[in-house]
Scaffold this active site. Sequence first.
Site, PDB file in Angstrom:
ATOM      1  N   LYS A  72      51.856 102.446  43.492  1.00 42.19           N
ATOM      2  CA  LYS A  72      52.254 102.234  42.097  1.00 42.19           C
ATOM      3  C   LYS A  72      51.270 102.954  41.202  1.00 42.19           C
ATOM      4  O   LYS A  72      50.124 103.170  41.583  1.00 42.19           O
ATOM      5  CB  LYS A  72      52.217 100.730  41.756  1.00 42.19           C
TER       6      LYS A  72
HETATM    7  N1  GLU Z   1      59.786 100.655  39.675  1.00 43.86           N
HETATM    8  C1  GLU Z   1      60.808 100.198  40.574  1.00 43.86           C
HETATM    9  C2  GLU Z   1      60.317  99.003  41.356  1.00 43.86           C
HETATM   10  O1  GLU Z   1      59.443  98.285  40.912  1.00 43.86           O
HETATM   11  C3  GLU Z   1      61.361 101.324  41.441  1.00 43.86           C
HETATM   12  C4  GLU Z   1      60.357 102.051  42.283  1.00 43.86           C
HETATM   13  C5  GLU Z   1      60.931 103.271  43.002  1.00 43.86           C
HETATM   14  O2  GLU Z   1      62.098 103.583  42.826  1.00 43.86           O
HETATM   15  O3  GLU Z   1      60.162 103.889  43.734  1.00 43.86           O
HETATM   16  O4  GLU Z   1      60.839  98.687  42.392  1.00 43.86           O
END
Ligand code: GLU
Length: 424
Positions: free
Chosen positions: A114
């Site tokens: 992240k």
């Molecule tokens: N931000 C989204 C989540 O928390 C999607 C992450 C992604 O598609 O890699 O799952």
Amino acid sequence: MSSILSYVQPTANSPWGTYLSQVDRVIPYLGDLARWAETLKRPKRALIVDVPIEMDDGSIAHFEGYRVQHNLSRGPGKGGVRFHPDVTLEEVMALSAWMTVKTAAVNLPYGGAKGGIRVDPKKLSLKELEKVTRRYTSEIGIIIGPHSDIPAPDVNTNAQIMAWMMDTYSMNVGGTATGVVTGKPLHLGGSLGRVKATGRGVFVTGREAARRLGLDLRGARVAVQGFGNVGSVAAELFAEAGAKIVAVQDHTGTIVNENGLDLAGLVPASRTDGGAVSFKGGDVIDNEAFWEVACDILIPAALEGQITAERAQKTKARLVLEGANGPTVPTADDILAERGVLVVPDVICNAGGVTVSYFEWVQDFSSFFWDEDEINVRLDRIMMNALNNIWDTADKHKITLRTATYAVACERILMARQERGLYP
Ligand code: GLU
């Protein structure tokens, strides 16, 4: 001895503290793999970067950016990038760890990662936003890549920001690398269905949970906190299925209508500066009163730590669908379980987004694009299979759906860890 962990001071209800307690709860169900459990409590790699840009007025501003790769045992890192004034390393660590659990829970061949920038994007011009995005991408360019770590949208980031990230990375490597990010615009290697995928996954898992509870969606009352990409799409799908959206809370306040809010008016109003409360088809109430609204289904789709012990006592909902990441603190989880409120946890409930991100990444590599029906059929199948498997585990051990999701996911992660072995 210093470690990444020494840079954060988690508390019981902070994001990393919440995550650690969720891991502790699954350890008794991991059998011999528990030997590897400490792996889950330490991010593999964390990068903190300075993001300086020249502002429109000629001044120089510095923002702090992060990219954390929590675990790469099952594949490349995967997870969004969040732009928010309150982003911290601790929060990004927790969000990266929840991605590790989430990708394993739906069995995608990814680890968890992240990113984030501590910035209020609402205070930036479009040009400044582009500069922040490009400089951040260049700084984290040493650890991201189509085969190593693939960012995506999250809170306050979107397809345009993904296009800038893709372009910046591509310029630096000297070739167009569409697979380095997902959630891109359609004509730049994006996927049909990606924008609505997270909200759709919340609906699909919620519909199945409601069916198992004997809760008819026709006439069911739904309260939604957070009316961005996740909350508003989930609300629309529940309304299409016959449910009434009786309360919506966004950053401007809380609006209610016990006969159901008209989404055709509310959604466009919520996209204006006036937000949800500028919609005239409901009554504005105090934000804290949102948690006591008479409803059957509660969808937290905003930020972490929203369902506190006190709010868990108050809710009238029978079913909580976690569209947000980490919305429920551990003490609240216990209260909801004691009160017989069923929680479909974030790590399965909101996994629709990363699932269609995976489809996008696969389509980019094969340069062959699927139609929207195919995307949605595959998404629904993956979500339903994952949920059914988790439900069986919960029934078998008489544990919550959250602990069952961790049991299924952590077994996959730690099995991969064990089979790979320690190097050297
Ligand atoms: N931000 C989204 C989540 O928390 C999607 C992450 C992604 O598609 O890699 O799952």
